[in-house]
Design an enzyme around this catalytic site. Structure first.
Site, PDB file in Angstrom:
ATOM      1  N   LYS A 222       0.664  -1.402   0.134  1.00  0.00           N
ATOM      2  CA  LYS A 222      -0.256  -0.002   0.111  1.00  0.00           C
ATOM      3  C   LYS A 222       0.832   1.315   0.030  1.00  0.00           C
ATOM      4  O   LYS A 222       0.680   2.194  -0.641  1.00  0.00           O
ATOM      5  CB  LYS A 222      -0.900  -0.050   1.171  1.00  0.00           C
ATOM      6  CG  LYS A 222      -1.814   0.936   1.475  1.00  0.00           C
ATOM      7  CD  LYS A 222      -2.861   0.878   2.651  1.00  0.00           C
ATOM      8  CE  LYS A 222      -3.549   2.164   2.930  1.00  0.00           C
ATOM      9  NZ  LYS A 222      -4.629   1.764   3.949  1.00  0.00           N
TER      10      LYS A 222
ATOM     11  N   GLU B 106      10.393  -4.841   4.629  1.00  0.00           N
ATOM     12  CA  GLU B 106      10.721  -6.048   4.198  1.00  0.00           C
ATOM     13  C   GLU B 106      10.228  -6.299   2.668  1.00  0.00           C
ATOM     14  O   GLU B 106      10.913  -7.003   2.065  1.00  0.00           O
ATOM     15  CB  GLU B 106       9.404  -7.010   5.077  1.00  0.00           C
ATOM     16  CG  GLU B 106       9.839  -7.120   6.426  1.00  0.00           C
ATOM     17  CD  GLU B 106       9.197  -5.935   7.466  1.00  0.00           C
ATOM     18  OE1 GLU B 106       8.982  -5.004   6.996  1.00  0.00           O
ATOM     19  OE2 GLU B 106       8.650  -6.272   8.524  1.00  0.00           O
TER      20      GLU B 106
ATOM     21  N   GLY C 171      -5.058  -2.252   5.181  1.00  0.00           N
ATOM     22  CA  GLY C 171      -4.017  -3.119   4.935  1.00  0.00           C
ATOM     23  C   GLY C 171      -4.854  -4.768   4.993  1.00  0.00           C
ATOM     24  O   GLY C 171      -4.989  -5.367   4.136  1.00  0.00           O
ATOM     25  N   ARG C 172      -5.168  -4.833   6.271  1.00  0.00           N
ATOM     26  CA  ARG C 172      -5.791  -6.383   6.294  1.00  0.00           C
ATOM     27  C   ARG C 172      -7.133  -6.340   6.219  1.00  0.00           C
ATOM     28  O   ARG C 172      -7.727  -7.250   6.253  1.00  0.00           O
ATOM     29  CB  ARG C 172      -5.577  -6.599   8.216  1.00  0.00           C
ATOM     30  CG  ARG C 172      -6.400  -5.471   8.849  1.00  0.00           C
ATOM     31  CD  ARG C 172      -5.903  -5.522  10.537  1.00  0.00           C
ATOM     32  NE  ARG C 172      -6.475  -4.286  11.302  1.00  0.00           N
ATOM     33  CZ  ARG C 172      -5.769  -3.215  11.289  1.00  0.00           C
ATOM     34  NH1 ARG C 172      -4.714  -3.068  10.696  1.00  0.00           N
ATOM     35  NH2 ARG C 172      -6.190  -2.252  12.155  1.00  0.00           N
TER      36      ARG C 172
ATOM     37  N   GLU D   9      -4.814  -7.299  15.247  1.00  0.00           N
ATOM     38  CA  GLU D   9      -4.478  -5.813  14.953  1.00  0.00           C
ATOM     39  C   GLU D   9      -5.377  -5.053  14.883  1.00  0.00           C
ATOM     40  O   GLU D   9      -5.241  -3.740  15.112  1.00  0.00           O
ATOM     41  CB  GLU D   9      -3.754  -5.892  13.391  1.00  0.00           C
ATOM     42  CG  GLU D   9      -2.527  -4.937  13.032  1.00  0.00           C
ATOM     43  CD  GLU D   9      -1.710  -5.139  11.818  1.00  0.00           C
ATOM     44  OE1 GLU D   9      -0.845  -5.049  12.071  1.00  0.00           O
ATOM     45  OE2 GLU D   9      -2.519  -5.298  10.665  1.00  0.00           O
TER      46      GLU D   9
ATOM     47  N   HIS E 273      -5.404 -33.845  17.638  1.00  0.00           N
ATOM     48  CA  HIS E 273      -4.072 -34.704  18.286  1.00  0.00           C
ATOM     49  C   HIS E 273      -3.263 -33.875  18.653  1.00  0.00           C
ATOM     50  O   HIS E 273      -2.049 -34.181  18.917  1.00  0.00           O
ATOM     51  CB  HIS E 273      -3.628 -35.726  17.101  1.00  0.00           C
ATOM     52  CG  HIS E 273      -4.656 -36.496  16.755  1.00  0.00           C
ATOM     53  ND1 HIS E 273      -5.121 -38.041  16.942  1.00  0.00           N
ATOM     54  CD2 HIS E 273      -5.910 -36.364  15.734  1.00  0.00           C
ATOM     55  CE1 HIS E 273      -5.916 -38.568  16.375  1.00  0.00           C
ATOM     56  NE2 HIS E 273      -6.731 -37.501  15.665  1.00  0.00           N
TER      57      HIS E 273
ATOM     58  N   LYS F 168       9.449  -1.295  14.489  1.00  0.00           N
ATOM     59  CA  LYS F 168      10.007  -0.807  13.272  1.00  0.00           C
ATOM     60  C   LYS F 168      10.817   0.169  13.723  1.00  0.00           C
ATOM     61  O   LYS F 168      12.043   0.336  13.015  1.00  0.00           O
ATOM     62  CB  LYS F 168       8.858  -0.273  12.340  1.00  0.00           C
ATOM     63  CG  LYS F 168       8.070  -1.184  11.776  1.00  0.00           C
ATOM     64  CD  LYS F 168       7.150  -0.590  10.658  1.00  0.00           C
ATOM     65  CE  LYS F 168       5.902  -1.234  10.484  1.00  0.00           C
ATOM     66  NZ  LYS F 168       5.092  -0.474   9.582  1.00  0.00           N
TER      67      LYS F 168
HETATM   68  C1  G6Q Z   1      -2.538  -4.095   7.874  1.00  0.00           C
HETATM   69  C2  G6Q Z   1      -1.451  -3.400   8.207  1.00  0.00           C
HETATM   70  C3  G6Q Z   1      -0.078  -4.046   7.983  1.00  0.00           C
HETATM   71  C4  G6Q Z   1       0.391  -3.574   6.353  1.00  0.00           C
HETATM   72  C5  G6Q Z   1       1.687  -4.032   6.375  1.00  0.00           C
HETATM   73  C6  G6Q Z   1       2.100  -3.816   4.757  1.00  0.00           C
HETATM   74  O1  G6Q Z   1      -3.947  -3.691   8.242  1.00  0.00           O
HETATM   75  O2  G6Q Z   1      -1.504  -1.960   8.116  1.00  0.00           O
HETATM   76  O3  G6Q Z   1      -0.255  -5.351   8.118  1.00  0.00           O
HETATM   77  O4  G6Q Z   1      -0.554  -4.264   5.847  1.00  0.00           O
HETATM   78  O5  G6Q Z   1       2.550  -3.632   7.204  1.00  0.00           O
HETATM   79  O6  G6Q Z   1       1.817  -2.517   4.366  1.00  0.00           O
HETATM   80  P1  G6Q Z   1       2.063  -2.233   2.962  1.00  0.00           P
HETATM   81  O7  G6Q Z   1       1.184  -2.802   2.161  1.00  0.00           O
HETATM   82  O8  G6Q Z   1       2.101  -0.634   3.133  1.00  0.00           O
HETATM   83  O9  G6Q Z   1       3.510  -2.586   2.724  1.00  0.00           O
END
Ligand code: G6Q
Length: 538
Positions: free
Chosen positions: A199, A205, A260-261, A346, A378, A506
């Site tokens: 996003k 990462e 994001g989520r 989250e 199990h 972070k």
């Molecule tokens: C979700 C969070 C988080 C996000 C990641 C990746 O709700 O905001 O999990 O999706 O940190 O972020 P980017 O899509 O900006 O790389």
């Protein structure tokens, strides 16, 4: 009165919880033949049986009262109409608009991005999209993390039977080089397409993995111009995408009003759209939209996400249940618990109310965890049956298997249903004694073993059944849990749509990374952190 604990319904629920201590689910079922009918509900293809919960009519009515007193429906309506209910980031929360296909005038860009996804995914699937050396694409690698990984990864696994055989989708998320290296080992650059899904397009990462993938590609192909046929982006940040070297014509846009989520239904689902084809991706959207409509329009008493949310509140806040287990009896849903972990934890792992007050007198989001059945039986189910913690469970299962072979599916369903029955009924002393007697054990052995053989029962669960795990059903399930999380966040009066708690780590990692590179910083670490850094450097 911004704390839910100050609401009359909260106090009434606390008193009610004390009074209902003597009730056992076994007795409630014995007393009322209609309990299962009364406490179950269908929405589209989903059946929710919530009768094996520690509730009576009175409990449910008080929980509904709590939802009313805490303004769940008002906040819901503000969300659907696009108010900036994510108040710490001043953003609207409109993932529902991604699948509201009749309201294209509300967010007109949604339709055009879906059309762009349709053209692109069709061209990759039918082979008209060619790699730089005229090869077809056979491997798609989604590079993203968190919300830009878990949704499409979970859904690709869940919908594997719908995938096109000659295109394999891979996911790289962890900054641990082992993941990207193990993935690249399987690939040929000429037939690989990388989707860089971020996003913000600033996530450490994702950018680290994306650069490693690009270096790998360039080492073998050696032509900058080839990048455009092998790298596309999903992002809100065109500038950063261009800076990375991806042609913004090959960028699929989404918007800051998609968290994001909550972004699987946006272009973040591109890898899924390529895997299963856009018509099926649209079926997933339709399933989610069906649940959105239900959540918006059904009365609270017959509203599936509201019921699930309130039951969770009942255990978490009034029985001190700290965790909630998710047990999909469906191997294709094996990443669903991990996906829900992010969605729920989250969103609702917060200790500050919407107005900035610190929460001191009630718990918010529970720990979400789980594994598919029957494997879990199990492993950790012992604790669910006889442990000292109360752990509500959601069982999920399809009536029809995607792979109808022999007796497997009947056995799977029998186990699923048996687990919820066992948790509910337990085994009384008399039953355990009779079993031991039937085994012909002597008195002393019987008395010694008896306490270990008793199951208290009275342990709550929901069962969600559906006909088949198809795209539409998966869409409905995703929206069901999204709205369940919303209901709980509304009652706890927290902002379910920010995630400031991930920032501190972070920030500190940046400093420690500089120190591991040998740079001097002015950070003043504690003795433990200093020693760990020293150990790594040595
Ligand atoms: C979700 C969070 C988080 C996000 C990641 C990746 O709700 O905001 O999990 O999706 O940190 O972020 P980017 O899509 O900006 O790389």
């Amino acid at each position: 009165m911004s704390s839910p604990t100050a609401k009359p319904a909260w106090r009434a629920l606390a008193a009610h919880q004390q009074q209902r201590n003597h009730l056992h689910l076994r007795d409630l079922f014995d007393q009322d033949e209609s309990r299962a009918d009364k406490f179950s509900l269908s929405v589209g293809d989903l059946l929710l049986d919530y009768s094996k919960n520690l509730v009576t009519d009175e409990t449910l009515s008080l929980l509904m009262q709590l939802a009313r007193e805490t303004g769940v429906t008002e906040l819901r309506d503000r969300m659907f109409t696009g108010e900036a209910i994510n108040n710490t980031e001043q953003r609207a929360v409109l993932h529902s608009a991604l699948r509201n296909l009749n309201a294209s005038d509300f967010k007109p860009d949604v339709g055009s991005v879906l059309d762009k996804m349709e053209r692109f995914s069709a061209s990759v699937r039918d082979g008209s999209w060619r790699g730089s050396s005229d090869h077809r694409i056979h491997d798609v690698v989604n590079i993203g993390i968190g919300g830009s990984d878990l949704g499409p990864m979970m859904a690709c696994e869940a919908l594997k039977p719908y995938q096109q055989d000659d295109i394999k989708v891979h996911f790289v998320s962890n900054v641990d080089s082992s993941q990207v290296c193990e993935t690249l080992k399987l690939l040929k650059p000429e037939s690989t397409l990388f989707i860089i899904a971020s996003k913000t397009f600033t996530t450490q990462e994702t950018l680290t993995n994306a650069h490693t993938a690009r270096d790998w590609f360039m080492r073998q192909v050696g032509d900058e111009n080839a990048i455009a046929r092998h790298f596309v982006a999903v992002s809100t940040n065109a500038e950063k995408v261009a800076e990375f070297g991806i042609d913004t014509d090959n960028m699929f846009e989404f918007w800051d009003w998609v968290g994001g989520r909550y972004s699987l239904c946006s272009a973040i689902g591109l890898s899924l759209a390529i895997a299963i084809g856009m018509p099926r991706f649209r079926e997933l959207l339709a399933g989610a939209e069906m649940m959105d409509q239900h959540f918006q329009n059904a009365p609270l008493e017959q509203n599936m996400p509201v019921i699930l949310g309130l039951l969770g509140i009942w255990y978490h806040n009034f029985f001190d249940a700290e965790t909630h287990a998710i047990a999909p009896y469906d191997q294709y849903l094996y990443r669903f618990p991990a996906y829900l972990q992010q969605l729920d934890m989250e969103s609702n792992g917060k200790s500050t109310r919407r107005n900035g007050e610190t929460i001191e007198d009630y718990h918010t989001g529970p720990v979400i965890w789980g594994e598919p059945g029957t494997n879990g039986q199990h492993a950790f189910f012992q604790l669910l049956h006889q442990g000292t913690c109360l752990i509500p469970v959601d069982f999920l299962a399809a009536v029809h298997s995607q792979n109808q072979v022999g007796d497997h599916h009947r056995l799977l369903l029998a186990n699923c249903i048996a687990q919820s029955e066992a948790l509910m009924r337990g085994k009384t002393e008399a039953e355990a004694r009779a079993e031991l007697a039937a085994e012909g054990l002597d008195n002393e052995t019987t008395e010694r073993l008896l306490p270990h053989k008793i199951f208290s029962g009275n342990r709550p669960s929901n069962t969600i059944l559906f006909q088949k795990l198809d795209p539409r059903t998966l869409g409905a399930l995703i929206a069901l849990y999204e709205h369940k999380v919303f209901v709980q966040g509304a009652i706890w009066n927290i902002n379910s749509f920010d995630q400031w708690g991930v920032e501190l780590g972070k920030q500190l990692a940046k400093t420690i990374d500089a120190e591991l590179r040998g740079e001097e910083t002015d950070a003043r670490h504690d003795a433990s952190t200093r020693a760990l850094i020293k150990y790594v450097k040595q």
